[in-house]
Design an enzyme around this catalytic site. Structure first.
Site, PDB file in Angstrom:
ATOM      1  N   VAL B 130      55.205  38.143  51.117  1.00 58.83           N
ATOM      2  CA  VAL B 130      56.025  37.000  51.476  1.00 58.83           C
ATOM      3  C   VAL B 130      55.179  35.733  51.406  1.00 58.83           C
ATOM      4  O   VAL B 130      54.056  35.688  51.904  1.00 58.83           O
ATOM      5  CB  VAL B 130      56.676  37.227  52.869  1.00 58.83           C
ATOM      6  CG1 VAL B 130      55.645  37.371  53.956  1.00 58.83           C
ATOM      7  CG2 VAL B 130      57.631  36.124  53.204  1.00 58.83           C
ATOM      8  N   ASP B 131      55.707  34.739  50.704  1.00 56.90           N
ATOM      9  CA  ASP B 131      55.051  33.432  50.647  1.00 56.90           C
ATOM     10  C   ASP B 131      55.662  32.583  51.753  1.00 56.90           C
ATOM     11  O   ASP B 131      56.884  32.567  51.929  1.00 56.90           O
ATOM     12  CB  ASP B 131      55.286  32.778  49.286  1.00 56.90           C
ATOM     13  CG  ASP B 131      54.742  33.641  48.157  1.00 56.90           C
ATOM     14  OD1 ASP B 131      55.445  33.809  47.149  1.00 56.90           O
ATOM     15  OD2 ASP B 131      53.613  34.145  48.289  1.00 56.90           O
ATOM     16  N   VAL B 132      54.818  31.889  52.479  1.00 57.98           N
ATOM     17  CA  VAL B 132      55.313  31.133  53.626  1.00 57.98           C
ATOM     18  C   VAL B 132      55.098  29.642  53.427  1.00 57.98           C
ATOM     19  O   VAL B 132      53.980  29.197  53.135  1.00 57.98           O
ATOM     20  CB  VAL B 132      54.617  31.602  54.927  1.00 57.98           C
ATOM     21  CG1 VAL B 132      55.146  30.821  56.135  1.00 57.98           C
ATOM     22  CG2 VAL B 132      54.842  33.086  55.138  1.00 57.98           C
TER      23      VAL B 132
END
Lengths: 202, 255
Positions: B130-132
């Site tokens: 997951v890219d935040v």
């Protein structure tokens, strides 16, 4: 010649690659007939216990491996799931294993140490009984582990090495011509290469 | 005891070269991936992450022959991500020797992909990435790198869902710190690591070796970095580097 069993439930390419890169003759086999001719057998394995046994049974590889070891004096090294399959069964499934060693496979408890599952990464093995596989006393020796289950041996004299994750668990088994390692020697740099070379020399 | 892992994260472009980005932009060519992997292998790195950053955006699958060539040079685990949207791709990657497959965009679209992958190759082989980023109100939200925009999804909820579906590991990338060397957002590291019972790898912002320790102290099981291992010095000369095992032992286990 090292015979690597490919039942479809393991990563054989990396095992083959490591043997070949270190100058050992190795081949990958998929049939019972080919296993019957083998004198040094590697059983890799990744994934679930029942699926792993089903994959072996489908090609008659389970009988072929048992026969080679019990009746023809072959040496055998189980890796990761391959080590688990040497035993009688697993908490994870309902199928019977190869029963070449006595004991069963259990899941790591998350309590009381609140450890992350799977046990994933580089850890060390403490020698508890002499084994040709663990002869190299390199102080930096470490291996790559990735698993959520561990073996619980009935006979403690089968335990050659242990590793600490919360408590100590059995990471290397060795009984005569049958051995097993919980970690992945093919993904453990020179330490794994040394262990596989020791197996070749057994 | 188990030591925290330190993982070089390598980005590959469409022509198969290694690139380095800053905040997911301005890709700069840094070299040939096979050569880089050979060097990392000689340095006995813990593990490698290989990401094909353009595959998802271009809706193409993994470049299997190139990945196979790369994996053959590595005697440590390699996790690959980029363009994985179906089972057959994962099976092929595993048979090439890839230890873990990383899914990101595809699992935002279709979370059940995680369950399908875990059932086929095992949970330990599936990494949910997951890219935040942050939304206009400054809240942490999942960043969709294909469409280059912040979504309304909460990263903690998304990774919890992924682990329920069978992901055996989580990879968190902090978009706003990537390539900056400013250090990790330790609050993010803490929140993500505490949210699931599987190992969490954090990436984005490592500027020096002490940052790696800080991330692990905040709960990360592993730390990944790109710039730190690909550049050296203030002027960011390209040179593959990695701490010695003695240094890592000292850093995480103590002298």
């Amino acid at each position: 010649m090292i015979t690597i069993v490919d039942s479809g439930a393991g990563n054989v390419r990396s095992v083959l690659n490591m043997f070949q890169r270190h100058g050992h003759d190795a081949r990958v086999v998929t049939t019972a007939v080919e296993v019957a001719e083998a004198s040094k057998i590697i059983l890799p394995g990744v994934g679930a216990f029942d699926a792993g046994m089903a994959a072996l049974r489908q090609q008659g590889l389970d009988e072929a491996i048992r026969n080679a070891v019990n009746n023809r004096g072959a040496t055998l090294l189980g890796i990761c799931l391959g080590m688990h399959l040497l035993f009688d069964g697993s908490d994870e499934g309902t199928t019977q294993g190869l029963s070449l060693l006595r004991g069963c496979v259990r899941r790591f408890p998350t309590a009381p140490h609140r450890l992350k599952i799977p046990h994933m990464g580089w850890n060390v093995v403490r020698n508890v009984r002499p084994s040709a596989l663990l002869a190299e006393p390199d102080p930096d020796r470490r291996f790559y582990f990735v698993h959520s289950y561990y073996v619980d041996c009935v006979d403690q004299t089968d335990v050659a090495g242990v590793t600490e994750y919360g408590n100590e668990f059995t990471s290397v088994v060795h009984r005569g011509r049958i051995c097993g390692v919980q970690f992945h020697p093919e993904k453990s740099h020179r330490f794994g290469a040394a262990l596989l070379s020791s197996f070749v020399k057994m | 005891m188990l030591r925290a892992r330190v993982i070089p994260c390598l980005l590959m472009n469409a022509s198969g070269g290694l690139v380095k980005t800053v905040k997911f932009a301005q890709p700069k060519y840094v070299g040939d991936p096979i050569n880089a992997v050979r060097i990392f292998n000689e340095k006995e790195v813990d593990e490698l992450i290989l990401l094909d950053v353009e595959a998802s955006r271009a809706a193409r699958g993994p470049d299997l022959s190139r990945i196979g060539e790369i994996v053959d040079e590595a005697f440590m685990p390699i996790a690959y991500g980029g363009g994985i949207s179906e089972l057959s791709q994962a099976r092929q990657l595993v048979s090439l020797g890839v230890e873990k497959v990383i899914v990101n965009g595809a699992f935002i679209d279709r979370p059940e992909l995680i369950r399908e992958l875990a059932d086929t190759i095992g949970s330990q082989g599936v990494v949910a990435a997951v890219d935040v980023g942050r939304d206009l109100l400054g809240r942490r939200r999942v960043f969709d790198h294909r469409r280059k925009r912040v979504t309304g999804l909460d990263p903690v909820e998304l990774v919890r869902r992924a682990v329920e579906l069978g992901a055996g590991e989580v990879f968190v990338n902090d978009v706003s710190r990537e390539g900056t060397g400013k250090g990790f957002d330790l609050e993010l590291v803490r929140a993500m690591s505490a949210s699931v019972g599987v190992p969490v790898i954090v990436c984005g912002g490592a500027g020096e070796v002490s940052d790696l320790r800080a991330a692990v102290d905040s709960g990360a099981s592993a730390v990944a970095a790109g710039s730190l291992f690909v550049y050296i010095g203030r002027h960011r000369a390209v040179m593959i580097n990695y701490p010695t095992h003695a240094r890592l032992k000292e850093l995480f286990i103590g002298a």
